[in-house]
Design an enzyme around this catalytic site. Structure first.
Site, PDB file in Angstrom:
ATOM      1  N   PRO A 118     -15.904  -5.309   2.674  1.00 13.03           N
ATOM      2  CA  PRO A 118     -17.265  -6.159   3.100  1.00 13.03           C
ATOM      3  C   PRO A 118     -18.388  -5.223   2.728  1.00 13.03           C
ATOM      4  O   PRO A 118     -19.541  -5.377   2.608  1.00 13.03           O
ATOM      5  CB  PRO A 118     -16.980  -5.934   4.782  1.00 13.03           C
ATOM      6  CG  PRO A 118     -16.407  -4.823   4.913  1.00 13.03           C
ATOM      7  CD  PRO A 118     -15.258  -4.928   3.812  1.00 13.03           C
ATOM      8  N   TYR A 149       0.818  -1.159   0.008  1.00 12.50           N
ATOM      9  CA  TYR A 149      -0.003  -0.056   0.025  1.00 12.50           C
ATOM     10  C   TYR A 149       0.727   1.331   0.042  1.00 12.50           C
ATOM     11  O   TYR A 149       1.401   1.768   1.156  1.00 12.50           O
ATOM     12  CB  TYR A 149      -0.856   0.052   1.222  1.00 12.50           C
ATOM     13  CG  TYR A 149      -1.886  -1.087   1.312  1.00 12.50           C
ATOM     14  CD1 TYR A 149      -2.105  -1.708   0.296  1.00 12.50           C
ATOM     15  CD2 TYR A 149      -2.471  -1.470   2.370  1.00 12.50           C
ATOM     16  CE1 TYR A 149      -3.103  -2.900   0.234  1.00 12.50           C
ATOM     17  CE2 TYR A 149      -3.498  -2.786   2.664  1.00 12.50           C
ATOM     18  CZ  TYR A 149      -3.563  -3.099   1.494  1.00 12.50           C
ATOM     19  OH  TYR A 149      -4.496  -4.363   1.633  1.00 12.50           O
ATOM     20  N   PHE A 167     -19.275   0.060  -2.683  1.00 10.07           N
ATOM     21  CA  PHE A 167     -20.579   0.428  -3.277  1.00 10.07           C
ATOM     22  C   PHE A 167     -21.769   0.245  -2.523  1.00 10.07           C
ATOM     23  O   PHE A 167     -22.884   1.079  -2.847  1.00 10.07           O
ATOM     24  CB  PHE A 167     -20.705  -1.096  -4.389  1.00 10.07           C
ATOM     25  CG  PHE A 167     -21.947  -1.113  -5.138  1.00 10.07           C
ATOM     26  CD1 PHE A 167     -22.259  -0.345  -6.240  1.00 10.07           C
ATOM     27  CD2 PHE A 167     -22.991  -2.001  -4.388  1.00 10.07           C
ATOM     28  CE1 PHE A 167     -23.463  -0.602  -6.822  1.00 10.07           C
ATOM     29  CE2 PHE A 167     -24.328  -2.013  -5.031  1.00 10.07           C
ATOM     30  CZ  PHE A 167     -24.473  -1.481  -6.392  1.00 10.07           C
TER      31      PHE A 167
END
Length: 344
Positions: A210, A63, A215
């Site tokens: 999760p 990351y 979304f």
């Protein structure tokens, strides 16, 4: 906002690791979801999360690369004993910006020691192999991880995006404490084989994304995805697929009205209801979103309500693959047999 529920603690796996029942994915603070966020703001967010009981922090050396570990290391200075720190190795980015994977013993050790330096800690609570190396038997990689445990550099080890057979092979070398996998209302392929294998072996489950990469919190449905955000390339967020998938968000909105919950909270509550051995790690860069995620812990769902949620997001109707790099997910990755290994 109403007072936040208490974040319970759970035993993750059967080797003794105890974590908060909801963790914090730190990736988006530094990489993949747009430009890095202001360091001071992200440190404040991590401190706020820990103060509210979200003490299971997730990062990785890829990351940034590397910058997220440095950020998390700064954030936990002075509160190391209050957090459970998870990071990962094996996944890198080459000069052509393509993912490359390594799991050879020399790399395992070098990666761990580099993460310890960036995080500025003496040990890592949970060290994952981020992706399987198709060139190195998993027994060899886990054997190197086992040595790190014996030396005190790592407390517990885990796998990410591993199949049931690879989990079994790894577990035969050293107990696997946790498997990180994508699990949400619209990503459920792990339920057939991977999750039952984890439960048979006493391995904890850490669902990433999760909320369906945001979304179910409205990202791309009511809130536009910014340029530079990797979700623009994710199959389910592409315009032709998003048009199909938006209906599932709308259906969760309707169900949320009866529970006085946001669609994101319902989606996260569904994950929490999958078992006492599950600690999802939703990521966020905003305190208000963190509070919303913690609020999901207080939502109680009946079996009928769980089925309503599943019926609202039928997995056979989702448009697009769950990942932009399906070739490096558990469905496609495997490692060679141990008998074939000859170390260079």
């Amino acid at each position: 906002m109403a007072s936040l529920p208490v974040v319970p603690r759970i035993k993750l796996g059967s080797q003794g690791l105890e974590v908060s029942a909801q963790g914090l994915g730190c990736m988006g603070m530094s990489a993949f979801y747009g430009p890095p966020k202001p360091e001071a703001d992200m440190i404040e967010l991590i401190h706020y999360a820990v103060g509210k009981g979200v003490t299971f922090l997730d990062t990785s050396d890829v990351y940034g690369p590397h910058t997220n570990e440095i950020l998390v290391g700064k954030a936990i200075k002075g509160i190391r004993d209050k957090v459970q720190l998870a990071t990962k190795f094996a996944l890198g980015v080459d000069d052509e910006h393509k993912f490359c994977i390594r799991g050879d013993p020399g790399y395992v050790r070098a990666a761990c020691e580099a993460s310890l330096r960036r995080l500025d800690v003496d040990y890592i609570d949970l060290y994952y192999q981020h992706r399987l190396d198709p060139k190195v038997p998993i027994e060899v990689t886990v054997g190197a991880m086992k040595k790190l445990v014996e030396e005190g550099k790592v407390k517990y080890i885990g796998l990410s995006e591993a199949s049931a057979s690879e989990i079994r092979r790894a577990h035969s070398v050293h107990p696997i404490t946790a498997v990180q996998l994508e699990w949400s209302l619209w990503s459920r392929d792990v339920e057939e084989d991977v999750v039952p294998t984890c439960r048979e072996l006493g391995i904890g489950i850490v669902p990433y994304s999760p909320l369906g990469r945001g979304f179910f919190s409205g990202k791309a449905v009511v809130e536009e995805i910014a340029d530079g955000d990797s979700r623009k390339t994710m199959p389910r967020f592409r315009p032709e697929n998003l048009e199909c998938n938006k209906v599932f968000y709308d259906q969760l909105c309707a169900l949320g009205e009866t529970k006085k919950a946001t669609p994101g909270q319902l989606a996260l509550a569904w994950v929490h209801h999958q078992g006492q051995d599950v600690s999802p790690i939703p990521g966020t860069t905003k305190i208000k979103n963190l509070e919303e995620n913690i609020g999901a812990i207080g939502i109680k769902l009946s079996q009928e309500e769980l089925k309503e949620l599943e019926d609202a997001v039928p997995i056979d109707a989702i448009a697009g693959d769950r990942h932009v790099n399906m070739p490096i997910t558990w469905r496609h990755m495997s490692t060679p047999p141990l008998s074939s290994w000859k170390e260079a």
